[in-house]
Design a protein around this motif. Structure first.
Motif, mmCIF file in Angstrom:
data_model
loop_
_atom_site.group_PDB
_atom_site.id
_atom_site.type_symbol
_atom_site.label_atom_id
_atom_site.label_comp_id
_atom_site.label_asym_id
_atom_site.label_seq_id
_atom_site.Cartn_x
_atom_site.Cartn_y
_atom_site.Cartn_z
ATOM 1 N N TYR A 65 0.859 -1.193 0.000
ATOM 2 C CA TYR A 65 0.000 0.000 0.000
ATOM 3 C C TYR A 65 0.888 1.232 0.000
ATOM 4 O O TYR A 65 1.766 1.377 0.856
ATOM 5 C CB TYR A 65 -0.907 0.006 1.234
ATOM 6 C CG TYR A 65 -2.003 1.048 1.200
ATOM 7 C CD1 TYR A 65 -3.256 0.743 0.686
ATOM 8 C CD2 TYR A 65 -1.793 2.332 1.705
ATOM 9 C CE1 TYR A 65 -4.268 1.688 0.656
ATOM 10 C CE2 TYR A 65 -2.799 3.283 1.684
ATOM 11 C CZ TYR A 65 -4.043 2.959 1.161
ATOM 12 O OH TYR A 65 -5.042 3.891 1.137
ATOM 13 N N ALA A 85 1.280 5.557 -0.231
ATOM 14 C CA ALA A 85 0.556 6.798 0.064
ATOM 15 C C ALA A 85 1.478 7.988 -0.104
ATOM 16 O O ALA A 85 2.651 7.944 0.283
ATOM 17 C CB ALA A 85 -0.001 6.766 1.483
ATOM 18 N N GLN A 92 -3.419 7.610 -2.613
ATOM 19 C CA GLN A 92 -2.917 6.426 -1.926
ATOM 20 C C GLN A 92 -3.736 5.226 -2.367
ATOM 21 O O GLN A 92 -4.923 5.341 -2.642
ATOM 22 C CB GLN A 92 -2.958 6.601 -0.410
ATOM 23 C CG GLN A 92 -4.253 7.125 0.162
ATOM 24 C CD GLN A 92 -4.147 7.316 1.670
ATOM 25 O OE1 GLN A 92 -4.422 6.401 2.441
ATOM 26 N NE2 GLN A 92 -3.757 8.510 2.076
ATOM 27 N N HIS A 148 5.961 10.754 1.612
ATOM 28 C CA HIS A 148 5.427 9.652 0.823
ATOM 29 C C HIS A 148 6.048 8.358 1.338
ATOM 30 O O HIS A 148 7.081 8.379 2.020
ATOM 31 C CB HIS A 148 5.703 9.835 -0.677
ATOM 32 C CG HIS A 148 7.148 9.972 -1.037
ATOM 33 N ND1 HIS A 148 7.930 8.914 -1.401
ATOM 34 C CD2 HIS A 148 7.964 11.052 -1.075
ATOM 35 C CE1 HIS A 148 9.155 9.328 -1.662
ATOM 36 N NE2 HIS A 148 9.212 10.628 -1.460
ATOM 37 N N TRP A 181 -0.660 6.520 8.158
ATOM 38 C CA TRP A 181 -0.535 7.712 7.302
ATOM 39 C C TRP A 181 -0.814 8.979 8.110
ATOM 40 O O TRP A 181 -0.081 9.964 8.008
ATOM 41 C CB TRP A 181 -1.487 7.603 6.107
ATOM 42 C CG TRP A 181 -1.707 8.888 5.356
ATOM 43 C CD1 TRP A 181 -2.828 9.663 5.365
ATOM 44 C CD2 TRP A 181 -0.779 9.558 4.494
ATOM 45 N NE1 TRP A 181 -2.666 10.769 4.562
ATOM 46 C CE2 TRP A 181 -1.416 10.722 4.015
ATOM 47 C CE3 TRP A 181 0.521 9.277 4.081
ATOM 48 C CZ2 TRP A 181 -0.798 11.612 3.140
ATOM 49 C CZ3 TRP A 181 1.146 10.171 3.205
ATOM 50 C CH2 TRP A 181 0.494 11.318 2.741
#
Length: 642
Positions: free
Chosen positions: A159, A161, A167, A220, A306
């Motif tokens: 994953y 983001a 994301q 990021h 995040w």
């Protein structure tokens, strides 16, 4: 438990290990590549299937002087000398350096490079920065690119983001390989035809879909769901990046890979490649950037990682410039200076009063011409945004000589302060009221678009259903979809775009990029757009002014004709301009261009007129321009109060 969090340094024959009880970082010695990161019960977050030299490393691309391309020799930066700079209860700082001499001429970029890695007590992550130096007497060269790359475990990190609305779960690197992926118009873009996870079938993967402007490029990274943990890269400042706040750089992409880009030609071309002459002295510090690790409890939402990383960004920004780097080439806040003032706009065709430069981008960059900051790529830049009243504060500027530059959303052109500014240690310089007079000859007769250095307000089509990235469906950044350049000919199969002032709507009727038209499998043709407008009054002895602000140019030649579609030579030609490649790389802008075309009143007629805009260069699908804003001004009129 406190003793478990004590900083420890282990120096071995071929490796050195930094451990603060939260994480453990292993580096090769004396190379200075990161071979392992142990955290939260995982022995190594980096891709263990890769060679040790291909996990976490600094690299660069360089080419000989005079090179006219942005590619060259790729070089992982390998240290030859290891040194412990600091070892205390609070901090470990390690140096992996290499010195250049004539014995490696032609083999290595002519640079001394000192890579530093820093671990602090109680800190869930580590920092890296580097000092690059080119000395007198050394050969010239071009530095096409330099960056840090981390390659994470593909069995763990799925994953990615980089913004609240950017994301997603990502494909595997295997999905890009022949048999699973089909290369499209260039190697970076791959159609996933037989991915490991069927959910990605039919999607396009391209690292350029995840690029970001310097001003927004602070955070990021990647999330591992089991166990829930994050690997983030945080850049609290862009002072060491080239090209100013709008320069675009790569971030993270399928690998899983995360990059810290310092110098690149992306979205700019050769203009953003530093070119060093023989014996030209130069030194620059890149970074520090922060590799931040976080974890969540079992059962917690993994995406909370995040949100936590965003909070960490705020802490890092508030701590900038960092106080811990031991290099004398990285000055702390007390040795830097500060500049403040207020920027006002004077455009008497809009207001007799001075208008506050609300939201203006204001920056200090090396002395140069108007707008030179966007092509500056050797030294440091310091930018801020003015408040609603035009007040600005630029803080923590390195000592040196600068010009103050600015541009104001809503107005064309660039501001440049008349006098250079010398920043000294601890100085506070108040510049008072500065006045920007944007280019203006006469009243606005008509305008198309918004002067904001972007083509984002124009019509951006839906992508071809065969080439979709699901992230960008119904997304503000819909321009990041692959293949939009091909949609123009589909929307305008029998003729080019015609825009009628007063009737057309630029959000629907002005295609975001003036691209070439495909004739057959191998050939393309230029396109000519028409702007139709009516003049109720005409001053045949006056001079009208056409302002063409371009958001992008890629191997383009823009020609302007008035009322005669085949006039040769044209009234205006830009010549061959631009190499930003924004059309192919899913951008909405590259470098900014402003052209001002005089139109004699005798070329116009009372009633209906047409301006023809031709993009004449046509050997590929990626050549063209994006317009930022177009305005036709009438002849100058007397605006005196009497």
């Amino acid at each position: 438990m406190q003793h478990l969090r004590r900083l420890r340094l282990h120096v071995r024959d071929r490796h050195v290990v930094m451990d603060n009880g939260i994480l453990r970082v292993t580096l090769s010695k004396p190379d200075g590549t990161v071979t392992g990161i142990r955290y939260n019960g995982i022995d190594n977050l980096l891709e263990v299937l890769n060679e040790e030299s291909d996990r976490g490393y600094w690299d660069l691309v360089w080419s000989p002087p005079g090179s006219t391309v942005t590619t060259g020799t790729f070089e992982r930066i390998v240290g030859t000398n290891f040194k412990v700079v600091v070892e205390s209860e609070e901090q470990i700082e390690l140096s992996f350096s290499r010195t250049w001499d004539t014995s490696v001429e032609g083999k290595l970029a002519p640079l001394n490079i000192d890579k530093r890695f820093v671990m602090l007590s109680g800190c869930s992550g580590f920092y890296s920065y580097a000092i690059y130096e080119h000395l007198e007497g050394w050969p010239g060269f071009n530095l096409d690119e330099t960056r840090i790359a981390f390659k994470l475990r593909k069995d763990k990190f799925h994953y990615m983001a980089m913004a609240d609305n950017r994301q997603r779960y990502m494909p595997l690197p295997d999905d890009r390989l022949p048999g699973r992926g089909q290369q499209l118009a260039y190697p970076e873009a791959v159609l996933l035809v037989n991915p490991v996870e069927p959910e990605f079938e039919g999607e396009v993967d391209d690292k350029y879909q995840y690029s970001c402007e310097n001003k927004d490029l602070k955070l990021h990274g990647w999330i591992c769901m089991d166990p829930p943990l994050g690997f983030w890269q945080i850049s609290p400042s862009s002072e060491f990046r080239s090209g100013g706040p709008l320069k675009q750089n790569l971030t993270s992409h399928v690998g899983p890979t995360t990059l810290a880009m310092f110098i690149s030609a992306h979205y700019a071309g050769l203009d953003l490649v530093p070119k060093f002459g023989e014996g030209e002295p130069w030194k620059k510090v890149f970074g520090p950037v922060f590799m931040y690790l976080n974890s969540a409890m079992e059962g917690d939402d993994s995406l909370s990682l995040w949100e936590d990383a965003k909070k960490q960004v705020l802490d890092e920004v508030q701590s900038w410039p960092y106080s811990f780097p031991e290099s004398e080439d990285f000055p702390p806040s007390a040795e830097r200076g500060n500049v403040s003032g207020r920027l006002l706009v004077k455009d008497r065709y809009i207001s007799y009063e001075y208008v506050p430069a609300s939201g203006a981008y204001v920056g200090l960059a090396p002395p140069g011409e108007i707008g030179s900051w966007q092509r500056e790529c050797k030294d440091y830049q310091f930018w801020t945004r003015a408040d609603e009243e035009g007040f600005f504060f630029v803080n923590d500027i390195r000592a040196g000589d600068y010009n103050l530059y600015a541009w104001v959303p809503g107005f064309i052109g660039d501001y440049l302060s008349e006098d250079s500014i010398t920043i000294t240690s601890g100085c506070f310089i108040y510049m008072g009221n500065l006045v920007y007079e944007p280019p203006r000859n006469g009243p606005t007769l008509w305008e198309i678009g918004i002067p904001d250095r972007s083509a984002g307000e124009f019509y951006i089509p839906d992508p071809n259903p065969k080439y979709i990235n699901k992230l960008y469906v119904n997304h503000p950044d819909r321009f990041r979809q692959y293949g939009l350049w091909e949609r123009y000919a589909e929307l305008y199969p029998n003729g080019d775009l015609v825009y009628t002032v007063g009737e057309s709507d630029y959000t629907k009727d002005w295609f975001f990029a003036q691209v070439t038209r495909k004739k057959d499998d191998k050939t393309y043709q230029g396109t000519t757009w028409q702007i139709k407008f009516k003049l109720d009054m005409l001053n045949p002895t006056g001079t009208y002014k056409l302002r063409l602000a371009l958001a992008s140019a890629a191997q383009a030649e823009l020609e302007v004709r008035v009322n005669i579609s085949d006039e040769n030579p044209p009234l205006f030609s830009s010549g061959l301009i631009g190499s930003d490649n924004a059309i192919a790389r899913h951008g909405i802008h590259g470098l900014y261009w402003l052209f001002n075309v005089d139109i004699r009143g005798t070329l116009l007629v009372r009633g209906n007129n047409i301006i023809y805009l031709t993009q004449a260069n046509s050997t590929s699908p990626f050549q063209g321009v994006m317009y930022d804003y177009i305005r036709l001004e009438g002849p100058q009129i007397d605006l005196s109060p009497n």
